[in-house]
Scaffold this motif. Structure first.
Motif, PDB file in Angstrom:
ATOM      1  N   VAL A 209      34.852  43.616  49.455  1.00  0.00           N
ATOM      2  CA  VAL A 209      35.609  44.504  50.340  1.00  0.00           C
ATOM      3  C   VAL A 209      35.976  45.827  49.675  1.00  0.00           C
ATOM      4  CG1 VAL A 209      36.475  42.580  51.696  1.00  0.00           C
ATOM      5  CG2 VAL A 209      37.835  43.397  49.757  1.00  0.00           C
ATOM      6  N   HIS A 210      35.699  45.985  48.388  1.00  0.00           N
ATOM      7  CA  HIS A 210      35.900  47.273  47.700  1.00  0.00           C
ATOM      8  C   HIS A 210      37.322  47.806  47.882  1.00  0.00           C
ATOM      9  CE1 HIS A 210      31.437  48.541  47.111  1.00  0.00           C
ATOM     10  NE2 HIS A 210      31.445  47.275  47.513  1.00  0.00           N
ATOM     11  N   GLN A 211      38.300  46.930  47.839  1.00  0.00           N
ATOM     12  CA  GLN A 211      39.701  47.345  47.962  1.00  0.00           C
ATOM     13  C   GLN A 211      40.599  46.240  47.406  1.00  0.00           C
ATOM     14  OE1 GLN A 211      41.077  46.958  52.372  1.00  0.00           O
ATOM     15  NE2 GLN A 211      38.853  47.256  52.434  1.00  0.00           N
ATOM     16  N   LEU A 223      43.172  37.043  46.436  1.00  0.00           N
ATOM     17  CA  LEU A 223      43.002  38.265  45.668  1.00  0.00           C
ATOM     18  C   LEU A 223      41.636  38.891  45.902  1.00  0.00           C
ATOM     19  CD1 LEU A 223      44.346  36.759  42.320  1.00  0.00           C
ATOM     20  CD2 LEU A 223      45.590  38.360  43.789  1.00  0.00           C
ATOM     21  N   ALA A 224      41.633  40.168  46.238  1.00  0.00           N
ATOM     22  CA  ALA A 224      40.413  40.973  46.274  1.00  0.00           C
ATOM     23  C   ALA A 224      40.641  42.206  45.421  1.00  0.00           C
ATOM     24  CB  ALA A 224      40.049  41.370  47.697  1.00  0.00           C
ATOM     25  N   SER A 225      39.551  42.831  45.012  1.00  0.00           N
ATOM     26  CA  SER A 225      39.656  43.837  43.954  1.00  0.00           C
ATOM     27  C   SER A 225      38.790  45.057  44.227  1.00  0.00           C
ATOM     28  CB  SER A 225      39.245  43.193  42.622  1.00  0.00           C
ATOM     29  OG  SER A 225      39.977  42.007  42.408  1.00  0.00           O
ATOM     30  N   PRO A 226      39.161  46.180  43.635  1.00  0.00           N
ATOM     31  CA  PRO A 226      38.352  47.383  43.814  1.00  0.00           C
ATOM     32  C   PRO A 226      36.977  47.241  43.188  1.00  0.00           C
ATOM     33  CG  PRO A 226      40.051  47.751  42.163  1.00  0.00           C
ATOM     34  CD  PRO A 226      40.346  46.429  42.785  1.00  0.00           C
ATOM     35  N   SER A 227      36.033  47.978  43.720  1.00  0.00           N
ATOM     36  CA  SER A 227      34.696  48.062  43.150  1.00  0.00           C
ATOM     37  C   SER A 227      34.734  48.924  41.892  1.00  0.00           C
ATOM     38  CB  SER A 227      33.749  48.685  44.184  1.00  0.00           C
ATOM     39  OG  SER A 227      32.554  49.128  43.584  1.00  0.00           O
ATOM     40  N   PRO A 245      39.940  55.817  43.067  1.00  0.00           N
ATOM     41  CA  PRO A 245      38.957  55.727  41.977  1.00  0.00           C
ATOM     42  C   PRO A 245      38.533  54.286  41.702  1.00  0.00           C
ATOM     43  CG  PRO A 245      41.152  56.090  41.089  1.00  0.00           C
ATOM     44  CD  PRO A 245      41.288  56.186  42.578  1.00  0.00           C
ATOM     45  N   PRO A 246      37.421  54.118  40.995  1.00  0.00           N
ATOM     46  CA  PRO A 246      36.953  52.782  40.608  1.00  0.00           C
ATOM     47  C   PRO A 246      37.987  52.053  39.752  1.00  0.00           C
ATOM     48  CG  PRO A 246      35.238  54.422  40.258  1.00  0.00           C
ATOM     49  CD  PRO A 246      36.494  55.178  40.548  1.00  0.00           C
ATOM     50  N   GLY A 247      37.854  50.718  39.714  1.00  0.00           N
ATOM     51  CA  GLY A 247      38.795  49.952  38.909  1.00  0.00           C
ATOM     52  C   GLY A 247      38.339  48.521  38.707  1.00  0.00           C
ATOM     53  N   TYR A 248      39.267  47.704  38.213  1.00  0.00           N
ATOM     54  CA  TYR A 248      38.988  46.295  37.936  1.00  0.00           C
ATOM     55  C   TYR A 248      40.284  45.509  38.102  1.00  0.00           C
ATOM     56  CZ  TYR A 248      41.353  46.481  33.381  1.00  0.00           C
ATOM     57  OH  TYR A 248      42.295  46.600  32.389  1.00  0.00           O
ATOM     58  N   ARG A 249      40.169  44.190  38.132  1.00  0.00           N
ATOM     59  CA  ARG A 249      41.346  43.321  38.174  1.00  0.00           C
ATOM     60  C   ARG A 249      41.435  42.523  36.873  1.00  0.00           C
ATOM     61  NH1 ARG A 249      44.959  41.353  41.605  1.00  0.00           N
ATOM     62  NH2 ARG A 249      43.960  42.271  43.459  1.00  0.00           N
TER      63      ARG A 249
END
Length: 281
Positions: A209-211, A223-227, A245-249
């Motif tokens: 879901v890129h969010q 939990l879902a996470s940014p691309s 901006p891009p990121g990670y969990r």
């Protein structure tokens, strides 16, 4: 150490906390420097990995939760190995709707270790990697075989007194984006029915879901996470990119079954994204 495609992996650790990093939806193209909605996905992935090295250099496990290649190219997975090798932790991969599972298995076999391991044991935790990919389709489904695998794995965790983190690519609950919610896991009811019988199951983690999403449902942390590249705008009816901006969990899995987690994004690098695009499939 070599593993069969359905084997488990045990991380030898005596620490009270297992430190996990999730990188998802890297969308690497066949060629270095390929773009998604104008964003160089190699460049953005490297920027995120640089951030992980700054913030989570002590990570134990890296979970790559699908859409690792934008078109399933073997070259993308080979390059991905090099990116992940910059981090000191062991990495595990899931296929997403953009991936070619056969190419992933081939690269894995050549590497001498199984990136597609289904069960990871670390401390007091069991991490399960469920395949929600439906070949040739955008939406997700687990199917009877995956649900049966989940049941067997959760039963084993119960016998061992372990807590479980369940990972997949597609989202199992509506997130409020109409276009994405048409692609969620078709048999999510079966997933949650199974999880409800095992109180040791603590969280469900996904990509796609890129969010960022962090909510509670039936006693589970969802939990879902940014691309690591382009982001999708929350609450959108049709396709809409976001300027985040891009990121990670990161996730800290504690020995008492509690879980701490958060999202970190790259703030010191400029990225290009075509915000007016009508889609990318």
């Amino acid at each position: 150490m070599e593993h069969s495609l359905n084997s488990s992996y045990k991380l030898e650790t005596d620490a009270d906390v297992v430190r996990v990093v999730q990188l998802t939806d890297t969308h690497l193209c066949r060629m270095l420097g390929g773009t998604l909605l104008g964003m160089d996905t190699d460049h953005s992935l490297q920027a995120v990995i640089n951030l992980v090295k700054q913030e989570r250099a002590d990570a134990d496990v890296l979970l790559a939760t699908g859409d690792l290649s934008d078109g399933g190219a073997r070259e993308a997975y080979e390059r991905l190995q090099g990116y992940f090798a910059q981090l000191p932790c062991v990495d595990f991969w899931l296929p997403g709707n953009h991936d070619d599972r056969g190419a992933m298995e081939s690269v894995s076999a050549t590497s001498g270790r199984n990136y597609l391991t289904r069960e990871i044991y670390a401390g007091k935790w069991q991490i399960l990697m469920l395949n929600s990919q439906v070949a040739g389709e955008v939406d997700g489904e687990l199917g009877q075989a995956e649900i049966a695998f989940l049941a067997q794995a959760l039963e084993q965790a119960t016998k061992l007194g372990l807590y479980s983190l369940v990972c997949l690519h597609h989202h199992p609950v509506p997130i409020g984006c109409q276009w994405l919610d048409e692609q969620m896991v078709a048999d999510a009811d079966a997933l949650f029915a199974m999880l409800s019988g095992y109180p040791g199951a603590r969280a469900v983690l996904w990509g796609h879901v890129h969010q960022e999403i962090d909510r509670q449902y039936q006693g589970l942390r969802l939990l879902a996470s940014p691309s690591t590249c382009v982001q999708f705008a929350p609450g959108s009816v049709g396709f809409k990119a976001d300027d985040q901006p891009p990121g990670y969990r990161w996730l800290d899995l504690h020995a008492d079954g509690t879980l701490d987690t958060g999202v970190s994004r790259v703030r010191d690098v400029a990225f290009t994204v075509e915000l007016d695009s009508g889609g990318y499939l």
